[in-house]
Design a protein around this motif. Sequence first.
Motif, PDB file in Angstrom:
ATOM      1  N   ALA A   2     -34.335  32.234   5.087  1.00 18.30           N
ATOM      2  CA  ALA A   2     -34.382  32.908   6.381  1.00 18.30           C
ATOM      3  C   ALA A   2     -33.077  33.648   6.652  1.00 18.30           C
ATOM      4  CB  ALA A   2     -34.661  31.902   7.493  1.00 18.30           C
ATOM      5  N   PHE A   3     -31.941  33.045   6.273  1.00 20.70           N
ATOM      6  CA  PHE A   3     -30.656  33.724   6.418  1.00 20.70           C
ATOM      7  C   PHE A   3     -30.640  35.017   5.609  1.00 20.70           C
ATOM      8  CE2 PHE A   3     -28.546  29.691   7.878  1.00 20.70           C
ATOM      9  CZ  PHE A   3     -27.854  30.231   8.953  1.00 20.70           C
TER      10      PHE A   3
ATOM     11  N   THR B 229     -29.109  21.373   5.793  1.00 19.09           N
ATOM     12  CA  THR B 229     -29.706  22.207   6.838  1.00 19.09           C
ATOM     13  C   THR B 229     -29.576  23.681   6.480  1.00 19.09           C
ATOM     14  OG1 THR B 229     -29.194  20.561   8.536  1.00 19.09           O
ATOM     15  CG2 THR B 229     -29.603  22.818   9.292  1.00 19.09           C
ATOM     16  N   ILE B 230     -28.421  24.069   5.977  1.00 16.56           N
ATOM     17  CA  ILE B 230     -28.191  25.461   5.589  1.00 16.56           C
ATOM     18  C   ILE B 230     -29.031  25.812   4.367  1.00 16.56           C
ATOM     19  CG2 ILE B 230     -26.455  27.147   4.886  1.00 16.56           C
ATOM     20  CD1 ILE B 230     -26.239  26.123   7.806  1.00 16.56           C
TER      21      ILE B 230
ATOM     22  N   ASP C 246     -33.926  34.475  16.274  1.00 18.43           N
ATOM     23  CA  ASP C 246     -34.529  34.085  14.995  1.00 18.43           C
ATOM     24  C   ASP C 246     -34.432  32.568  14.820  1.00 18.43           C
ATOM     25  OD1 ASP C 246     -35.267  33.680  12.353  1.00 18.43           O
ATOM     26  OD2 ASP C 246     -34.258  35.492  11.629  1.00 18.43           O
TER      27      ASP C 246
ATOM     28  N   GLY D 183     -35.389  30.829  12.483  1.00 20.85           N
ATOM     29  CA  GLY D 183     -35.224  30.418  11.091  1.00 20.85           C
ATOM     30  C   GLY D 183     -33.787  30.199  10.679  1.00 20.85           C
ATOM     31  N   ILE D 184     -32.834  30.715  11.483  1.00 16.67           N
ATOM     32  CA  ILE D 184     -31.424  30.585  11.132  1.00 16.67           C
ATOM     33  C   ILE D 184     -30.714  29.715  12.163  1.00 16.67           C
ATOM     34  CG2 ILE D 184     -31.472  32.854  10.039  1.00 16.67           C
ATOM     35  CD1 ILE D 184     -29.814  33.883  12.453  1.00 16.67           C
ATOM     36  N   VAL D 185     -29.422  29.540  11.973  1.00 24.24           N
ATOM     37  CA  VAL D 185     -28.597  28.840  12.962  1.00 24.24           C
ATOM     38  C   VAL D 185     -28.217  29.861  14.028  1.00 24.24           C
ATOM     39  CG1 VAL D 185     -26.423  27.634  13.375  1.00 24.24           C
ATOM     40  CG2 VAL D 185     -27.717  27.204  11.271  1.00 24.24           C
ATOM     41  N   ARG D 186     -28.700  29.655  15.243  1.00 23.59           N
ATOM     42  CA  ARG D 186     -28.502  30.644  16.302  1.00 23.59           C
ATOM     43  C   ARG D 186     -27.226  30.324  17.091  1.00 23.59           C
ATOM     44  NH1 ARG D 186     -34.223  30.622  19.201  1.00 23.59           N
ATOM     45  NH2 ARG D 186     -33.985  28.393  18.771  1.00 23.59           N
TER      46      ARG D 186
ATOM     47  N   ARG E  23     -31.922  24.671   3.488  1.00 25.80           N
ATOM     48  CA  ARG E  23     -33.319  24.863   3.880  1.00 25.80           C
ATOM     49  C   ARG E  23     -33.523  26.196   4.601  1.00 25.80           C
ATOM     50  NH1 ARG E  23     -33.478  18.969   5.959  1.00 25.80           N
ATOM     51  NH2 ARG E  23     -34.091  17.810   4.104  1.00 25.80           N
ATOM     52  N   LYS E  24     -32.499  26.645   5.293  1.00 27.86           N
ATOM     53  CA  LYS E  24     -32.598  27.886   6.043  1.00 27.86           C
ATOM     54  C   LYS E  24     -32.130  29.104   5.234  1.00 27.86           C
ATOM     55  CE  LYS E  24     -31.982  25.781  10.648  1.00 27.86           C
ATOM     56  NZ  LYS E  24     -33.159  26.365  11.292  1.00 27.86           N
ATOM     57  N   ARG E  25     -31.695  28.893   4.022  1.00 26.31           N
ATOM     58  CA  ARG E  25     -31.115  29.982   3.242  1.00 26.31           C
ATOM     59  C   ARG E  25     -32.053  31.177   3.074  1.00 26.31           C
ATOM     60  NH1 ARG E  25     -28.280  28.770  -2.600  1.00 26.31           N
ATOM     61  NH2 ARG E  25     -26.755  30.449  -2.607  1.00 26.31           N
TER      62      ARG E  25
END
Length: 210
Positions: A78-79, A71-72, A105, A107-110, A74-76
Amino acid sequence: MPTQTPDAAATPDVPAATPARPLVTGRCFGDGDPLYEQYHDEEWGHPVHGEHALFERLALEGFQSGLAWITILRKRPAFRAAFADFDPEVVAEFGDDDVARLMADVGIVRNRAKIEATIANARALRDLHAQGRTLDEVLWSHAPDRADHVRPATWTDVPAVTAESRALARELKSLGFRFVGPTTAYAAMQACGLVDDHLATCPSVAVAVA
Protein backbone atom coordinates in the motif's frame (compact mmCIF):
# COMPACT_ATOMS: atom_id res chain seq x y z
CA MET A 1 15.75 -2.85 13.87
CA PRO A 2 12.77 -5.22 13.96
CA THR A 3 11.20 -4.80 17.36
CA GLN A 4 9.90 -8.28 18.08
CA THR A 5 9.04 -11.65 16.60
CA PRO A 6 5.24 -12.08 16.57
CA ASP A 7 3.80 -15.52 17.02
CA ALA A 8 1.80 -17.13 14.22
CA ALA A 9 -1.51 -16.67 16.01
CA ALA A 10 -0.96 -12.92 16.09
CA THR A 11 -0.49 -12.60 12.32
CA PRO A 12 -3.76 -13.64 10.65
CA ASP A 13 -3.49 -11.04 7.90
CA VAL A 14 -0.29 -12.28 6.24
CA PRO A 15 -1.19 -12.36 2.52
CA ALA A 16 -2.24 -15.80 1.37
CA ALA A 17 -0.09 -15.37 -1.74
CA THR A 18 3.13 -15.14 0.28
CA PRO A 19 5.28 -18.06 -0.98
CA ALA A 20 6.23 -20.84 1.41
CA ARG A 21 9.64 -20.34 2.94
CA PRO A 22 12.33 -23.02 3.14
CA LEU A 23 12.25 -25.01 6.34
CA VAL A 24 14.59 -22.93 8.48
CA THR A 25 14.31 -22.34 12.20
CA GLY A 26 16.35 -20.51 14.75
CA ARG A 27 16.25 -17.16 12.97
CA CYS A 28 17.06 -14.23 15.23
CA PHE A 29 13.61 -12.89 14.31
CA GLY A 30 10.74 -13.78 12.01
CA ASP A 31 10.15 -17.49 12.66
CA GLY A 32 6.48 -18.40 12.26
CA ASP A 33 5.46 -15.55 9.96
CA PRO A 34 6.15 -16.10 6.22
CA LEU A 35 6.33 -12.38 5.46
CA TYR A 36 8.71 -11.70 8.32
CA GLU A 37 10.80 -14.79 7.49
CA GLN A 38 11.23 -13.58 3.92
CA TYR A 39 12.30 -10.13 5.08
CA HIS A 40 14.79 -11.69 7.51
CA ASP A 41 16.22 -14.10 4.95
CA GLU A 42 16.35 -11.89 1.87
CA GLU A 43 16.58 -8.25 2.95
CA TRP A 44 17.65 -7.32 6.48
CA GLY A 45 21.40 -6.93 6.59
CA HIS A 46 21.81 -7.39 2.83
CA PRO A 47 23.50 -4.54 0.95
CA VAL A 48 21.05 -2.24 -0.84
CA HIS A 49 22.06 0.22 -3.56
CA GLY A 50 20.18 2.52 -5.91
CA GLU A 51 18.20 5.69 -5.31
CA HIS A 52 14.68 4.21 -5.45
CA ALA A 53 15.50 1.31 -3.15
CA LEU A 54 17.35 3.45 -0.62
CA PHE A 55 14.69 6.16 -0.64
CA GLU A 56 12.06 3.50 0.07
CA ARG A 57 14.02 2.00 2.97
CA LEU A 58 14.64 5.43 4.48
CA ALA A 59 10.97 6.38 4.14
CA LEU A 60 9.70 3.13 5.63
CA GLU A 61 12.10 3.36 8.56
CA GLY A 62 10.69 6.81 9.25
CA PHE A 63 7.14 5.48 9.18
CA GLN A 64 8.15 2.58 11.45
CA SER A 65 9.20 4.88 14.28
CA GLY A 66 7.09 3.93 17.30
CA LEU A 67 5.54 0.91 15.56
CA ALA A 68 6.40 -2.77 15.10
CA TRP A 69 8.29 -3.42 11.87
CA ILE A 70 5.86 -6.20 10.88
CA THR A 71 3.15 -3.52 10.69
CA ILE A 72 5.18 -1.70 8.04
CA LEU A 73 5.91 -4.90 6.15
CA ARG A 74 2.23 -5.71 5.87
CA LYS A 75 1.50 -2.22 4.62
CA ARG A 76 4.45 -2.08 2.23
CA PRO A 77 2.42 -2.77 -0.97
CA ALA A 78 0.00 0.00 0.00
CA PHE A 79 2.90 2.36 0.74
CA ARG A 80 4.39 1.64 -2.68
CA ALA A 81 1.07 2.33 -4.39
CA ALA A 82 0.50 5.51 -2.39
CA PHE A 83 4.01 6.90 -2.95
CA ALA A 84 4.44 6.14 -6.67
CA ASP A 85 6.67 3.14 -5.94
CA PHE A 86 8.91 5.54 -4.02
CA ASP A 87 10.09 7.30 -7.16
CA PRO A 88 11.68 10.37 -5.53
CA GLU A 89 11.18 12.55 -8.60
CA VAL A 90 7.43 11.89 -8.52
CA VAL A 91 7.08 12.16 -4.73
CA ALA A 92 8.99 15.47 -4.78
CA GLU A 93 6.11 16.92 -6.80
CA PHE A 94 3.44 15.91 -4.26
CA GLY A 95 1.41 18.83 -2.94
CA ASP A 96 -1.41 19.54 -0.51
CA ASP A 97 -3.90 17.41 -2.43
CA ASP A 98 -1.54 14.46 -2.21
CA VAL A 99 -1.10 14.97 1.52
CA ALA A 100 -4.88 14.93 1.91
CA ARG A 101 -5.08 11.79 -0.23
CA LEU A 102 -2.43 10.06 1.84
CA MET A 103 -4.07 11.07 5.12
CA ALA A 104 -7.24 9.36 3.88
CA ASP A 105 -5.46 6.17 2.77
CA VAL A 106 -6.26 3.47 5.34
CA GLY A 107 -3.65 1.19 3.79
CA ILE A 108 -0.70 3.22 5.09
CA VAL A 109 0.33 4.81 8.37
CA ARG A 110 -1.64 8.06 8.40
CA ASN A 111 0.75 10.29 10.28
CA ARG A 112 0.92 13.80 8.81
CA ALA A 113 4.41 14.54 10.12
CA LYS A 114 5.80 11.34 8.58
CA ILE A 115 3.96 11.87 5.29
CA GLU A 116 5.21 15.44 4.99
CA ALA A 117 8.73 14.33 5.95
CA THR A 118 8.73 11.72 3.17
CA ILE A 119 7.74 14.36 0.62
CA ALA A 120 10.35 16.76 2.00
CA ASN A 121 12.96 14.00 1.79
CA ALA A 122 12.11 13.37 -1.87
CA ARG A 123 12.70 17.07 -2.52
CA ALA A 124 15.96 16.94 -0.57
CA LEU A 125 17.02 13.97 -2.68
CA ARG A 126 16.13 15.85 -5.87
CA ASP A 127 18.30 18.74 -4.66
CA LEU A 128 21.09 16.30 -3.87
CA HIS A 129 20.93 14.95 -7.43
CA ALA A 130 21.10 18.51 -8.75
CA GLN A 131 24.42 18.80 -6.93
CA GLY A 132 25.70 15.72 -8.75
CA ARG A 133 25.52 13.53 -5.66
CA THR A 134 23.46 10.47 -4.76
CA LEU A 135 21.77 9.07 -1.67
CA ASP A 136 23.72 5.88 -2.31
CA GLU A 137 26.96 7.84 -1.96
CA VAL A 138 25.82 9.63 1.20
CA LEU A 139 24.55 6.54 3.03
CA TRP A 140 27.40 4.22 2.13
CA SER A 141 30.03 6.79 3.04
CA HIS A 142 28.95 6.14 6.65
CA ALA A 143 29.28 2.36 6.55
CA PRO A 144 31.56 1.21 9.39
CA ASP A 145 34.66 -0.85 8.82
CA ARG A 146 33.53 -4.46 8.62
CA ALA A 147 37.00 -6.01 8.66
CA ASP A 148 36.75 -7.05 12.30
CA HIS A 149 32.96 -7.31 12.49
CA VAL A 150 31.63 -9.82 15.00
CA ARG A 151 27.94 -10.59 15.04
CA PRO A 152 26.20 -9.75 18.33
CA ALA A 153 25.54 -12.59 20.75
CA THR A 154 22.18 -11.25 21.99
CA TRP A 155 19.84 -8.37 21.17
CA THR A 156 21.21 -6.49 24.17
CA ASP A 157 24.50 -6.31 22.26
CA VAL A 158 22.84 -4.53 19.32
CA PRO A 159 23.12 -0.74 19.64
CA ALA A 160 20.26 1.65 19.00
CA VAL A 161 22.67 4.34 17.80
CA THR A 162 26.33 4.44 16.85
CA ALA A 163 28.89 7.09 16.04
CA GLU A 164 28.29 6.35 12.37
CA SER A 165 24.50 6.69 12.65
CA ARG A 166 24.90 10.02 14.46
CA ALA A 167 27.17 11.26 11.69
CA LEU A 168 24.77 10.00 9.01
CA ALA A 169 21.82 11.70 10.71
CA ARG A 170 23.76 14.96 10.90
CA GLU A 171 24.65 14.87 7.22
CA LEU A 172 21.13 13.95 6.11
CA LYS A 173 19.68 16.80 8.18
CA SER A 174 22.25 19.20 6.72
CA LEU A 175 21.01 18.17 3.28
CA GLY A 176 17.39 18.92 4.17
CA PHE A 177 16.20 15.44 5.12
CA ARG A 178 13.69 15.15 7.96
CA PHE A 179 12.67 12.45 10.45
CA VAL A 180 16.18 10.98 10.31
CA GLY A 181 17.51 11.04 13.86
CA PRO A 182 20.40 8.76 14.89
CA THR A 183 18.07 5.89 15.84
CA THR A 184 16.19 5.97 12.53
CA ALA A 185 19.51 6.36 10.72
CA TYR A 186 20.86 3.23 12.42
CA ALA A 187 17.71 1.26 11.59
CA ALA A 188 18.19 2.32 7.96
CA MET A 189 21.82 1.20 8.13
CA GLN A 190 20.62 -2.23 9.29
CA ALA A 191 17.89 -2.40 6.65
CA CYS A 192 20.30 -1.41 3.87
CA GLY A 193 23.12 -3.73 4.92
CA LEU A 194 25.64 -1.11 6.01
CA VAL A 195 25.78 -3.21 9.17
CA ASP A 196 24.89 -6.87 9.75
CA ASP A 197 23.30 -7.32 13.16
CA HIS A 198 21.97 -10.85 12.70
CA LEU A 199 22.81 -12.66 15.92
CA ALA A 200 25.76 -15.02 16.03
CA THR A 201 23.45 -18.02 16.40
CA CYS A 202 21.28 -17.00 13.43
CA PRO A 203 21.34 -19.25 10.34
CA SER A 204 21.23 -16.20 8.05
CA VAL A 205 23.78 -16.48 5.27
CA ALA A 206 26.51 -13.90 5.62
CA VAL A 207 26.58 -11.37 2.80
CA ALA A 208 29.47 -9.27 1.66
CA VAL A 209 29.17 -5.51 1.87
CA ALA A 210 29.40 -4.01 -1.60
